[in-house]
Write a protein that holds these residues in place. Structure first.
Motif, PDB file in Angstrom:
ATOM      1  N   ASN A  10       0.849  -1.191   0.000  1.00 40.90           N
ATOM      2  CA  ASN A  10       0.000   0.000   0.000  1.00 40.90           C
ATOM      3  C   ASN A  10       0.888   1.246   0.000  1.00 40.90           C
ATOM      4  O   ASN A  10       1.581   1.512   0.995  1.00 40.90           O
ATOM      5  N   PRO A  11       0.904   2.010  -1.095  1.00 45.86           N
ATOM      6  CA  PRO A  11       1.768   3.196  -1.140  1.00 45.86           C
ATOM      7  C   PRO A  11       1.489   4.197  -0.023  1.00 45.86           C
ATOM      8  O   PRO A  11       2.408   4.927   0.384  1.00 45.86           O
ATOM      9  N   GLY A  57      -2.016   0.977 -17.504  1.00 46.73           N
ATOM     10  CA  GLY A  57      -2.965   1.965 -17.018  1.00 46.73           C
ATOM     11  C   GLY A  57      -3.451   1.755 -15.606  1.00 46.73           C
ATOM     12  O   GLY A  57      -4.177   2.607 -15.085  1.00 46.73           O
ATOM     13  N   TRP A  58      -3.077   0.644 -14.940  1.00 46.44           N
ATOM     14  CA  TRP A  58      -3.464   0.477 -13.545  1.00 46.44           C
ATOM     15  C   TRP A  58      -2.611   1.351 -12.623  1.00 46.44           C
ATOM     16  O   TRP A  58      -2.976   1.573 -11.468  1.00 46.44           O
ATOM     17  N   VAL A  59      -1.483   1.832 -13.127  1.00 46.06           N
ATOM     18  CA  VAL A  59      -0.710   2.825 -12.373  1.00 46.06           C
ATOM     19  C   VAL A  59      -1.347   4.174 -12.659  1.00 46.06           C
ATOM     20  O   VAL A  59      -1.084   4.824 -13.666  1.00 46.06           O
ATOM     21  N   PHE A  85      -6.258   6.860  -7.853  1.00 46.22           N
ATOM     22  CA  PHE A  85      -7.434   6.050  -7.516  1.00 46.22           C
ATOM     23  C   PHE A  85      -8.711   6.727  -7.985  1.00 46.22           C
ATOM     24  O   PHE A  85      -9.673   6.059  -8.384  1.00 46.22           O
ATOM     25  N   SER A  86      -8.705   8.049  -7.985  1.00 42.19           N
ATOM     26  CA  SER A  86      -9.906   8.803  -8.373  1.00 42.19           C
ATOM     27  C   SER A  86     -10.226   8.678  -9.858  1.00 42.19           C
ATOM     28  O   SER A  86     -11.338   9.005 -10.285  1.00 42.19           O
ATOM     29  N   THR A 114     -10.325  -3.910 -10.190  1.00 42.06           N
ATOM     30  CA  THR A 114      -9.450  -4.711  -9.329  1.00 42.06           C
ATOM     31  C   THR A 114      -8.254  -3.929  -8.805  1.00 42.06           C
ATOM     32  O   THR A 114      -7.433  -4.484  -8.062  1.00 42.06           O
ATOM     33  N   ILE A 115      -8.095  -2.662  -9.177  1.00 41.52           N
ATOM     34  CA  ILE A 115      -6.955  -1.865  -8.710  1.00 41.52           C
ATOM     35  C   ILE A 115      -7.151  -1.573  -7.219  1.00 41.52           C
ATOM     36  O   ILE A 115      -8.111  -0.905  -6.839  1.00 41.52           O
ATOM     37  N   PRO A 116      -6.248  -2.064  -6.353  1.00 42.34           N
ATOM     38  CA  PRO A 116      -6.498  -1.957  -4.909  1.00 42.34           C
ATOM     39  C   PRO A 116      -6.000  -0.663  -4.272  1.00 42.34           C
ATOM     40  O   PRO A 116      -6.454  -0.298  -3.184  1.00 42.34           O
TER      41      PRO A 116
END
Length: 476
Positions: A206-207, A243-245, A248-249, A260-262
């Protein structure tokens, strides 16, 4: 890119998630037009050139396997591991990364690629400087996991910095040049932290809980892109994959893989793009699937929108079935590729066609043959493609419409069973003066029928233009 075999592609398109993803990539309500005048100018030029080349190339070509994805611990078709260590992910990753020590593409000759692409009518190139596995096809100073490392036998070759060689070769053919760069990096210890086993394609911690780790990864990414924007001459396009990087918004919950991007994986695109454009004024930035100011054009993958889109877009697709090299490839026919190009251009898009070099640094000979066939068609019919705009109704049954302001082009896309034009054909637009067929100097007779015209095709012209992928009527 996701590895896509034909059967997998069909299954994807038939699935609900595939439909939702395709639908999301056809939406344009979130597109942000660039404000920078230099970017707008370059974007307009890019929209005029229409046809480009993409190349996926890395150590994975030695095994003839999917690019990077076999490292990803997800239960998906394109992530399947094969080989003696496939049952143990840790052993497999170690063996995969050892491919660096045997990668030696001694037949590497980017000038041959550039000449073949130029003769095919391509006008821009995107090259994979780094895919998700983290192996760098350029001389980065940020990691030793690169083709120019002394661990790689090709490092002793004077052309070992293949990104530099490729960009130079294609610039020599007057191409726009672009660098594909993967935002995720599955080799980097600050993305897949060694303390934790990775669970999927995403960062494995978790960053927000480990901000120092994420800051180090952001700096690593920034520094690598800075190298590409500083040390490799003029660059027109920065083409970012993974593109999952993303913040979050920005997640689109209608797309299955985005759901699925946590974690928030904000890489600070404002900082990256600001630096990149300072080094490369007017640079097009393509942060794929992340709608907003850093996605200067959208990139539907292995699919074509079913309608005209009023924003800049590009379909990226494979010449065969695979993004990466496989020993025996199933190449699409020249007819299908030409018709795809015509379809894309009539809907306001560009076509970016992928060809994968092999472990020796060469393409399949069949790829050269396809390019030559496409080039033969474009040499005659290119005026209906380049520097044109789509014209309503854009696509109508077997017809596609474009215009350059001086002439209208109606392209007829025949079925596989049609080897030549019929003796009479109904054209769903009416010429104001003259009507000709590109590739023939013989004038055509026509008569108006409502909002259409019935055109007579002489037998000589039918025979002369037989077997073409598409026939183009020019109306002036």
């Amino acid at each position: 890119m996701k590895h896509t075999y034909l059967g997998l592609a069909i299954a994807l398109f038939l699935s609900l998630d595939g439909f939702c993803q395709q639908h999301s990539e056809q939406k344009h309500d979130k597109y942000v037009w660039p404000a920078d005048e230099l970017v707008k100018k370059k974007l307009a030029h890019w929209q005029d050139v229409k046809f480009g080349l993409l190349m996926h190339w890395g150590t994975y070509s030695q095994r003839g396997i999917v690019e990077s994805w076999s490292l990803c611990p997800e239960d998906e078709g394109w992530c399947e591991r094969k080989g003696p260590t496939a049952d143990n992910w840790y052993d497999y990753k170690k063996g995969y990364e050892m491919l660096q020590t045997t990668f030696n593409p001694v037949k590497f000759n980017p000038n041959r690629w550039a000449e073949a692409a130029q003769k095919a009518g391509m006008k821009y190139v995107i090259f994979t400087t780094k895919h998700h596995d983290g192996f760098c096809m350029f001389d980065t100073k940020q990691t030793d996991y690169k083709i120019t490392s002394s661990k790689s036998p090709f490092s002793s070759n004077p052309r070992s910095n293949v990104t530099n060689e490729i960009l130079q070769a294609f610039r020599g053919q007057n191409f726009m040049v672009g660098t594909y760069f993967s935002k995720p990096d599955w080799h980097n210890e600050h993305y897949w932290k060694p303390y934790f086993p990775p669970k999927d394609r995403n960062v494995n911690y978790n960053p927000k809980k480990y901000p120092d780790e994420w800051a180090k990864f952001k700096d690593f990414t920034y520094n690598q892109i800075q190298e590409l924007m500083t040390d490799y001459g003029p660059v027109d396009i920065l083409w970012l994959d993974g593109g999952w990087v993303r913040p979050f918004s920005s997640i689109d919950s209608s797309v299955s893989w985005q759901r699925t991007i946590p974690f928030d994986q904000d890489i600070d695109m404002a900082r990256i793009a600001g630096m990149a454009r300072q080094k490369q004024p007017g640079l097009l930035v393509v942060d794929r699937t992340v709608s907003g100011e850093f996605e200067n054009y959208v990139t539907p993958e292995q699919q074509i929108p079913d309608h005209y889109m009023p924003i800049p877009w590009e379909t990226c697709l494979t010449m065969g079935d695979s993004w990466s090299y496989v020993p025996k490839e199933n190449f699409k026919s020249a007819r299908r590729l030409v018709q795809t190009l015509v379809d894309v251009v009539a809907k306001n898009g560009n076509m970016l066609l992928n060809i994968a070099p092999g472990p020796d640094g060469e393409w399949h000979e069949e790829a050269y043959q396809r390019l030559a066939q496409i080039g033969n068609w474009l040499q005659v019919n290119g005026e209906s493609i380049y520097n044109t705009k789509p014209l309503a109704p854009y696509r109508q049954e077997k017809w596609a419409f474009t215009s350059n302001g001086k002439a209208t082009y109606a392209s007829y896309l025949p079925s596989e069973a049609e080897s030549q034009l019929p003796a009479e054909i109904t054209l769903p637009v009416v010429p104001t003066k003259a009507l000709t067929l590109l590739g023939s100097n013989q004038p055509l007779k026509w008569k108006k029928s409502g909002s259409s015209v019935v055109v007579t095709i002489p037998a000589k012209v039918q025979q002369q233009l037989a077997g073409q992928p598409a026939w183009v009527f020019k109306l002036t």
